[in-house]
Write an enzyme that holds these catalytic residues in place. Structure first.
Site, PDB file in Angstrom:
ATOM      1  CB  SER A 137      21.681  -9.936  -7.250  1.00 22.57           C
ATOM      2  OG  SER A 137      22.914  -9.206  -7.214  1.00 22.57           O
ATOM      3  CE1 TYR A 162      23.467 -13.327 -10.940  1.00 24.94           C
ATOM      4  CE2 TYR A 162      24.026 -11.052 -10.411  1.00 24.94           C
ATOM      5  CZ  TYR A 162      23.737 -12.343  -9.999  1.00 24.94           C
ATOM      6  OH  TYR A 162      23.695 -12.651  -8.656  1.00 24.94           O
TER       7      TYR A 162
HETATM    8  N1  LIG Z   1      27.388 -14.787  -3.535  1.00 24.20           N
HETATM    9  C1  LIG Z   1      27.011 -13.541  -3.747  1.00 24.20           C
HETATM   10  O1  LIG Z   1      27.735 -12.595  -3.446  1.00 24.20           O
HETATM   11  C2  LIG Z   1      25.657 -13.247  -4.352  1.00 24.20           C
HETATM   12  C3  LIG Z   1      25.263 -11.899  -4.430  1.00 24.20           C
HETATM   13  C4  LIG Z   1      24.019 -11.601  -4.958  1.00 24.20           C
HETATM   14  C5  LIG Z   1      23.163 -12.614  -5.342  1.00 24.20           C
HETATM   15  N2  LIG Z   1      23.552 -13.924  -5.257  1.00 24.20           N
HETATM   16  C6  LIG Z   1      22.592 -14.959  -5.678  1.00 24.20           C
HETATM   17  O2  LIG Z   1      22.503 -15.976  -4.698  1.00 24.20           O
HETATM   18  C7  LIG Z   1      22.163 -17.219  -5.328  1.00 24.20           C
HETATM   19  C8  LIG Z   1      23.180 -18.276  -4.907  1.00 24.20           C
HETATM   20  O3  LIG Z   1      24.456 -17.883  -5.400  1.00 24.20           O
HETATM   21  P1  LIG Z   1      25.846 -18.356  -4.776  1.00 24.20           P
HETATM   22  O4  LIG Z   1      26.723 -17.183  -4.755  1.00 24.20           O
HETATM   23  O5  LIG Z   1      25.622 -19.151  -3.541  1.00 24.20           O
HETATM   24  O6  LIG Z   1      26.321 -19.273  -6.009  1.00 24.20           O
HETATM   25  P2  LIG Z   1      27.025 -20.681  -6.096  1.00 24.20           P
HETATM   26  O7  LIG Z   1      28.027 -20.859  -5.021  1.00 24.20           O
HETATM   27  O8  LIG Z   1      27.444 -20.801  -7.509  1.00 24.20           O
HETATM   28  O9  LIG Z   1      25.831 -21.721  -5.808  1.00 24.20           O
HETATM   29  C9  LIG Z   1      24.821 -21.943  -6.733  1.00 24.20           C
HETATM   30  C10 LIG Z   1      24.000 -23.145  -6.294  1.00 24.20           C
HETATM   31  O10 LIG Z   1      22.999 -23.402  -7.287  1.00 24.20           O
HETATM   32  C11 LIG Z   1      23.162 -24.724  -7.815  1.00 24.20           C
HETATM   33  N3  LIG Z   1      22.772 -24.704  -9.229  1.00 24.20           N
HETATM   34  C12 LIG Z   1      23.346 -23.994 -10.234  1.00 24.20           C
HETATM   35  N4  LIG Z   1      22.752 -24.262 -11.397  1.00 24.20           N
HETATM   36  C13 LIG Z   1      21.764 -25.161 -11.124  1.00 24.20           C
HETATM   37  C14 LIG Z   1      20.790 -25.831 -11.917  1.00 24.20           C
HETATM   38  N5  LIG Z   1      20.715 -25.642 -13.241  1.00 24.20           N
HETATM   39  N6  LIG Z   1      19.942 -26.674 -11.321  1.00 24.20           N
HETATM   40  C15 LIG Z   1      20.018 -26.897  -9.969  1.00 24.20           C
HETATM   41  N7  LIG Z   1      20.902 -26.287  -9.175  1.00 24.20           N
HETATM   42  C16 LIG Z   1      21.768 -25.446  -9.743  1.00 24.20           C
HETATM   43  C17 LIG Z   1      24.639 -25.043  -7.571  1.00 24.20           C
HETATM   44  O11 LIG Z   1      24.934 -26.430  -7.554  1.00 24.20           O
HETATM   45  P3  LIG Z   1      25.455 -27.216  -8.921  1.00 24.20           P
HETATM   46  O12 LIG Z   1      26.571 -26.379  -9.504  1.00 24.20           O
HETATM   47  O13 LIG Z   1      25.881 -28.558  -8.464  1.00 24.20           O
HETATM   48  O14 LIG Z   1      24.266 -27.260  -9.805  1.00 24.20           O
HETATM   49  C18 LIG Z   1      24.817 -24.429  -6.187  1.00 24.20           C
HETATM   50  O15 LIG Z   1      24.239 -25.256  -5.199  1.00 24.20           O
HETATM   51  C19 LIG Z   1      22.140 -16.939  -6.825  1.00 24.20           C
HETATM   52  O16 LIG Z   1      20.816 -16.721  -7.260  1.00 24.20           O
HETATM   53  C20 LIG Z   1      22.962 -15.667  -6.955  1.00 24.20           C
HETATM   54  O17 LIG Z   1      22.626 -14.930  -8.100  1.00 24.20           O
HETATM   55  C21 LIG Z   1      24.782 -14.250  -4.776  1.00 24.20           C
END
Ligand SMILES: NC(=O)c1ccc[n+]([C@@H]2O[C@H](COP(=O)([O-])OP(=O)(O)OC[C@H]3O[C@@H](n4cnc5c(N)ncnc54)[C@H](OP(=O)(O)O)[C@@H]3O)[C@@H](O)[C@H]2O)c1
Length: 269
Positions: free
Chosen positions: A152, A166
């Site tokens: 991130s 985080y």
């Molecule tokens: N969106 C942004 O703006 C942003 C920015 C910077 C970095 N990121 C990074 O990108 C990545 C994805 O984030 P996102 O924004 O797409 O988040 P999200 O919508 O919350 O998706 C997270 C995914 O991970 C799964 N997950 C969570 N805990 C888990 C566990 N214990 N075991 C297996 N699967 C698990 C969730 O499914 P379940 O809930 O069903 O487990 C979901 O598929 C993360 O590492 C986040 O830090 C995102």
């Protein structure tokens, strides 16, 4: 040679947290470039299977759901066993599943520290280790295997939100990427990371529900799209990215590296 630079024809991939958000964007991108099979994981089986069905219908390859909680060593081992039972070789591992926690400094709970550090730092390390055999089996000098960690921009610059674990986890993951790359390049496994800026997801509700507000704070004037995220992942996963080793690419519309900052705050102003 230059013609199919971004092709992922026949590749086998695993995208953790691929049921929604950034993981889904990446899984779709890999399939769109010809990946044969893309495994996706999540804790909730229903949405994971739904996404797998949707992406299989949309693209040529197959998307397969493996709903497993990978926040524990037992879960990591179960996922690795499932992959190894199905595939002798794994070309691409995307460590994307992540969690966040926000609380005032004085109230910040230990549970919010452990949950985030475990899933965001410990899991990428131990899952890669558990899958080292199929990654090594897929890897060659001509076609290295790829590990892509989703970090991130919060691991590069200081986000004013009080998300202490985080920020530390993502900064840690960026350095872990370098350290693992330095080891695994000798086995022709290339480790890199992506540092996303704001993308619509359940985690980033601000980008999802207040897109215009968030866009104002991005030098490019907009939040990230599926194409922005898939494009970078495809680049790193394909022949095009083979010589990028240990690096973290910020995909953030300029928040980190093209931000003019606060007028008058610089030492030379
Ligand atoms: N969106 C942004 O703006 C942003 C920015 C910077 C970095 N990121 C990074 O990108 C990545 C994805 O984030 P996102 O924004 O797409 O988040 P999200 O919508 O919350 O998706 C997270 C995914 O991970 C799964 N997950 C969570 N805990 C888990 C566990 N214990 N075991 C297996 N699967 C698990 C969730 O499914 P379940 O809930 O069903 O487990 C979901 O598929 C993360 O590492 C986040 O830090 C995102």
């Amino acid at each position: 040679m230059l013609k199919n630079l971004f092709s992922l024809d026949g590749r086998i991939a695993l995208v953790t947290g691929g049921s929604r958000g950034i993981g889904k964007m990446i899984a779709a991108g890999l399939l769109a470039q010809g990946a044969a099979r893309v495994y996706i994981t999540a804790r909730k089986a229903g949405p994971c299977e739904e996404t797998a069905k949707q992406l299989t219908a949309e693209y040529g390859g197959e998307c397969i759901a493996l709903p497993i909680d990978i926040s524990t060593m037992a879960g990591i081992d179960r996922l690795a066993a499932e992959i190894k039972q199905r595939e002798p070789k794994l070309d691409i591992l995307v460590n994307n599943a992540g969690a966040a926690w926000g609380a005032d400094f004085d109230e910040f709970p230990e549970s919010g520290w452990d949950k985030v550090m475990n899933l965001n730092v410990k899991t990428p390390f131990f899952l890669t280790k558990a899958l080292a055999a199929p990654l090594r089996a897929a890897a060659s000098a001509e076609r290295p295997a790829k590990v892509i960690n989703i970090a991130s921009i919060d691991g590069i610059f200081v986000n004013p939100l009080e998300t202490y674990s985080y920020a530390a986890s993502k900064s840690g993951l960026i350095h872990l990427t370098r350290r693992m790359a330095a080891k695994l390049i000798h086995d022709h496994i290339v480790v890199t990371a992506i540092a996303p800026g704001p993308f619509k997801s359940d985690m980033n509700k601000a980008a999802r529900d207040h897109e215009d507000e968030v866009a104002k704070r991005v030098p490019a004037g907009r939040i990230g799209t599926d194409e922005d995220m898939a494009g970078t992942a495809i680049f790193l996963a394909s022949r095009a990215g083979d010589y990028v080793v240990g690096n973290t690419i910020a995909v953030d519309g300029g928040i980190v590296y093209a931000n003019p900052g606060i007028p008058g705050a610089g030492w030379d102003s």
